[in-house]
Write an enzyme that holds these catalytic residues in place. Sequence first.
Site, PDB file in Angstrom:
ATOM      1  N   GLY A 183      43.027  70.080  73.778  1.00 56.10           N
ATOM      2  CA  GLY A 183      42.588  71.459  73.910  1.00 56.10           C
ATOM      3  C   GLY A 183      43.606  72.283  74.681  1.00 56.10           C
ATOM      4  O   GLY A 183      44.523  71.744  75.309  1.00 56.10           O
ATOM      5  N   GLY A 239      41.409  66.623  72.750  1.00 57.35           N
ATOM      6  CA  GLY A 239      40.766  67.329  71.656  1.00 57.35           C
ATOM      7  C   GLY A 239      41.294  66.943  70.296  1.00 57.35           C
ATOM      8  O   GLY A 239      40.598  67.087  69.280  1.00 57.35           O
ATOM      9  N   GLU A 243      42.459  62.278  80.339  1.00 59.13           N
ATOM     10  CA  GLU A 243      41.828  63.311  81.177  1.00 59.13           C
ATOM     11  C   GLU A 243      41.836  63.018  82.672  1.00 59.13           C
ATOM     12  O   GLU A 243      41.917  63.940  83.493  1.00 59.13           O
ATOM     13  CB  GLU A 243      40.393  63.557  80.698  1.00 59.13           C
ATOM     14  CG  GLU A 243      40.293  64.338  79.395  1.00 59.13           C
ATOM     15  CD  GLU A 243      40.562  63.516  78.153  1.00 59.13           C
ATOM     16  OE1 GLU A 243      40.608  64.100  77.050  1.00 59.13           O
ATOM     17  OE2 GLU A 243      40.736  62.280  78.276  1.00 59.13           O
ATOM     18  N   ASP A 245      36.171  63.702  76.963  1.00 61.78           N
ATOM     19  CA  ASP A 245      35.101  64.471  76.309  1.00 61.78           C
ATOM     20  C   ASP A 245      35.302  64.404  74.801  1.00 61.78           C
ATOM     21  O   ASP A 245      35.793  63.405  74.292  1.00 61.78           O
ATOM     22  CB  ASP A 245      35.072  65.916  76.847  1.00 61.78           C
ATOM     23  CG  ASP A 245      36.315  66.721  76.480  1.00 61.78           C
ATOM     24  OD1 ASP A 245      37.396  66.129  76.293  1.00 61.78           O
ATOM     25  OD2 ASP A 245      36.215  67.964  76.382  1.00 61.78           O
TER      26      ASP A 245
END
Length: 348
Positions: free
Chosen positions: A64, A113, A136, A144
């Site tokens: 992301g 992402g 992360e 996530d």
Amino acid sequence: MSDVLLHTAGRAAHLTLNRPRAINALSHAMVLRIAEALTAWEHDPTVGTVVISGAGERGLCAGGDIRAVHDDARDGDGTASAAFWRDEYHLNARIARYPKPYVALMDGIVMGGGVGVSAHGSVRIATERSRIAMPETGIGFVPDVGGTHLLARAPGELGTHLALTGATIGAADALLCGLADHHLPSGALPAFVADLADLPVPEALARHVQQAPEGELDGQRAWIDACYGGADTVEEILHRLLAHGDPAAKETAQTLLTRSPTALKVTLEAVRRARRLGSLERVLDQEYRVSCATLATHDLVEGIRAQVVDKDRDPHWSPATLAEVSDADVDRFFAPLGARELGLAPTG
């Protein structure tokens, strides 16, 4: 030019992430455009297969747009990031349930992402160039985009290891961990994609699939399972890693000591809870709570600053040690959001 290019070739519809200078990092607008295209193609009888790839030579997608998240968490109120994640996680669930073959070309860098828009697909292609990771904890965040769901289902404790360390893996290890289905040489991708215009996916695969080069994780299963298995805390995992005779275990301990202590503890809890939750939708609901909670933390802004903004690679975590992160601190990341819940899983 658009950050997501759409075109059809025969019976195949193509999504090309088109931010090559940013290794095709996902913005909110890109997520919405992908979702819109999937809706159109789902109801188009001329489309038999959807293919997602990345522009440029470096990879499918580096994750992301975490610079935007950094700025929102530091200077804003977090609502922009929460809105982005809401739509992104809905897209991840949509990809997992898509009724037509969804072919992800996981060539080059596929992280964060990027895993979310590929590894939930029904046909996941890794190459000898694949570099796949959920990194992360190194930026004070927690895996996530359904990453804790995928990693919780990996054999033994491999998923726990990858979630905590953020280690990068290649094709064979991605196949072993359930993050990919097939290996194709990167040089075969153009011919494979061309075949998808006329052939059903299984026939196109049969022409090009090859054995993946040997990986690393299978040979490390013994110490990984021994050090992570049944450990209730990150502290216990570290103790076991440092006490183990394998040099790779001690090296892993040193890696963990550079990660955000809070992120490590929340990640361990998230993966363990994901194993019990079962469905992807329930796990995404949990990840949304965790992600929103990170927006109020020091470590998310500091981690992105150190790794991406200033690039000094010297984050100053707060709390600075695992001992300072209490069980109550961890539990707060999983607190229900009330009216702000993601709401993917059915209730009642």
